[in-house]
Design a protein around this motif. Structure first.
Motif, short mmCIF file in Angstrom:
data_model
loop_
_atom_site.label_atom_id
_atom_site.label_comp_id
_atom_site.label_asym_id
_atom_site.label_seq_id
_atom_site.Cartn_x
_atom_site.Cartn_y
_atom_site.Cartn_z
N ARG A 164 -6.88 6.59 1.91
CA ARG A 164 -6.77 7.71 1.23
C ARG A 164 -7.65 7.58 0.07
O ARG A 164 -7.45 6.98 -0.91
CB ARG A 164 -5.21 8.09 0.81
CG ARG A 164 -4.29 8.16 1.84
CD ARG A 164 -3.11 8.78 1.28
NE ARG A 164 -2.39 7.83 0.36
CZ ARG A 164 -1.23 7.01 0.53
NH1 ARG A 164 -0.95 6.99 1.83
NH2 ARG A 164 -0.73 6.36 -0.38
N CYS A 165 -8.75 8.44 0.21
CA CYS A 165 -9.59 8.80 -1.22
C CYS A 165 -9.08 9.79 -2.01
O CYS A 165 -9.80 10.97 -2.04
CB CYS A 165 -10.91 8.74 -0.89
SG CYS A 165 -11.60 7.17 -0.15
N THR A 166 -7.93 10.03 -2.43
CA THR A 166 -7.33 11.06 -3.08
C THR A 166 -6.68 10.78 -4.43
O THR A 166 -6.68 9.48 -4.50
CB THR A 166 -5.96 11.54 -2.22
OG1 THR A 166 -4.99 10.46 -2.15
CG2 THR A 166 -6.44 12.36 -1.13
N PRO A 167 -6.48 11.73 -5.08
CA PRO A 167 -5.81 11.21 -6.54
C PRO A 167 -4.51 10.57 -6.59
O PRO A 167 -4.06 11.10 -5.63
CB PRO A 167 -5.80 12.51 -7.48
CG PRO A 167 -6.66 13.37 -6.56
CD PRO A 167 -6.70 13.06 -5.36
N GLY A 168 -4.14 9.66 -7.42
CA GLY A 168 -2.95 8.98 -7.46
C GLY A 168 -2.66 8.26 -8.52
O GLY A 168 -3.82 8.11 -9.32
N VAL A 169 -1.55 7.74 -8.58
CA VAL A 169 -1.32 6.77 -9.64
C VAL A 169 -2.02 5.46 -9.65
O VAL A 169 -1.63 4.68 -8.67
CB VAL A 169 0.30 6.47 -9.99
CG1 VAL A 169 0.70 5.62 -11.13
CG2 VAL A 169 1.06 7.96 -10.03
N GLY A 170 -2.59 5.17 -10.78
CA GLY A 170 -3.34 3.80 -10.80
C GLY A 170 -2.52 2.80 -11.58
O GLY A 170 -1.83 2.92 -12.43
N ALA A 171 -2.50 1.53 -10.90
CA ALA A 171 -1.82 0.37 -11.46
C ALA A 171 -1.93 0.10 -12.75
O ALA A 171 -1.34 -0.47 -13.50
CB ALA A 171 -1.78 -0.68 -10.42
#
Length: 461
Positions: free
Chosen positions: A75-82
């Protein structure tokens, strides 16, 4: 269940793709985009032995070195980065691919048990903003446990120090591309639940409906095989049934469900009502795993913990049919007998022993047991098509094709197919000239699975 309706248009499309794929080397491509979606490069992947040859071309980056990694999700979508615990560009790709469960960022040459399998060499970008990289890595593959199909390749803003968790201090994610198999088309059926873990699958040809059940909560879904529409067939927990593993549909349209650690076999009506719950003998460790309808009118059931095959007759009476401790099959720690099918002539059962990789033939008349072949490591569900056996090999993330002899007493492994990327495939069903495999992700129970959960339909190979 195994007499199926051919959906002509889809099956022909999948079959054509399968034919094309057979003449191509195992390869994949990722189209690299920036956060705005602009295409600014590509990456190619070609299987070479146990590793993969990677070629990357990208433009529009600042000169210097940039960290580059394979990430867990496609998935190349925005999301929460670790690293920041905030929504970031391409955060939907998840963390670094870590098949060895090392939980450690490391050097690109470190074995996967010590460092992420997604740790790659850095990309060097010239003064013109163009970067190129060509290398071979044995940490990743297009098939097997280290498979990277349907995952993502991400290029970061800064250099990688090859030691700091979680991403080597390499900064923001600036380019991302999903790694897609070349030359093969599949169709996915997505499930709606966040904890579905679909283990079993069966096909009702009269209805044109696929059934799949959750290994986590027992919910059973009905999927229209043509449209992909999903509905709940029966809620998990019905009459105490918390688990749904192996499934099969009988001639009356009833759905049979193996109940796993509950030690039960449930029989559901064509409209989803529980007709009967059959209990196997009480024991500390039952694990009723899979079942099959036989031409003799009986249903045969495997138990992965107890060395016995159960049988249910036409009166819905369950009994212990074969004591496996008195046969060549030897139960060992872990999951033992699992997938089960009956030969078209009705003479034999074929059963898979997951922990040993052995396939066994059992004579339904004499109960004689014969080893067919070994080497099917992590073999789970089975589907028999004439004398061709398909084996879902869960941890290995492939579907294997086995050619069997005329008496089903011996066989040869023909091919191991990763399709377009599999996540712990468990069981199989047939729809005309196509097959459907569950992507069960049982290795992610208690962790973070990739959602949506899905079943994947593909042309027979």
């Amino acid at each position: 269940m195994r007499r199926t309706l051919l959906l002509t248009v889809l099956s022909l499309g999948l079959a054509s793709a399968g034919a094309a794929q057979s003449s191509l080397p195992l390869s994949a491509t990722a189209t690299l985009r920036d956060p705005a979606g602009t295409v600014l490069g590509n990456a190619s992947f070609v299987q070479q032995g146990d590793g993969v040859r990677v070629s990357v071309q990208v433009r529009g980056l600042t000169p210097g070195q940039h960290g580059m990694h394979i990430h867990e999700f496609g998935r190349c979508t925005p999301g929460v980065g670790a690293a920041t615990n905030k929504v970031v560009a391409f955060g939907g790709a998840g963390g670094h691919f870590d098949p060895g469960m090392s939980k450690n960022h490391d050097d690109p040459k470190a074995p996967n048990k010590y460092g992420h399998g997604g740790d790659l060499p850095m990309l060097t970008v010239g003064a013109d903003g163009v970067g190129q990289a060509n290398f071979t890595t044995t940490k990743a593959s297009l098939t097997g446990e280290n498979g990277i199909l349907a995952r993502s390749i991400v290029i970061h803003a800064k250099a990688d120090d090859f030691k700091s968790d979680p991403a080597g201090m390499s900064g923001a994610r600036e380019r991302c591309g999903v790694i897609e198999r070349d030359g093969l088309k599949v169709r996915d059926y997505a499930l709606p639940g966040p904890q579905d873990f679909p283990e079993g699958v069966a096909y009702d040809a009269k209805k044109g409906v696929l059934y799949t059940g959750s290994a986590q909560n027992g919910t059973i879904y009905a999927i229209n095989a043509q449209t992909g529409a999903v509905s709940k067939f029966q809620e998990g927990g019905a009459l105490g049934r918390q688990i749904a593993l192996g499934l099969d549909v009988d001639k009356q349209g009833r759905l049979w469900v193996a109940g796993g650690a509950q030690g039960t076999v449930s029989v559901l009506s064509p409209d989803g009502m529980t007709l009967k719950v059959l209990e196997t003998p009480k024991s500390p460790r039952p694990y009723v795993n899979d079942l099959v309808m036989a031409p003799d009118g009986n249903v045969y059931v495997t138990d992965s913990s107890r060395p016995v095959i159960f049988r249910v007759n036409s009166k819905l009476e369950l009994s212990a049919w074969l004591d496996l401790s008195k046969t060549p099959i030897r139960y060992q720690p872990g999951v033992n007998l699992n997938g089960i099918v009956v030969t078209p002539d009705g003479k034999y059962l074929l059963v898979m022993q997951l922990n040993t990789g052995d396939l066994w033939r059992i004579d339904l008349k004499t109960k004689a047991v014969k080893k067919v072949l070994g080497g099917l490591k992590n073999g789970d569900g089975l589907l028999l098509d004439g004398r061709t056996l398909y084996v879902a090999r869960n941890k290995d993330q492939v579907v294997s094709k086995v050619s069997l002899s005329a008496d089903y007493g011996s066989g040869q492994l023909v091919k191991e197919e990763p399709l377009a990327g599999l996540r712990f495939p468990a069981t199989l069903a047939r729809i005309g000239n196509d097959l459907v495999v569950t992507q069960a992700q049982l290795d992610r129970m208690g962790g973070t699975p990739e959602t949506p959960f899905k079943l994947t339909r593909f042309a027979k190979f």
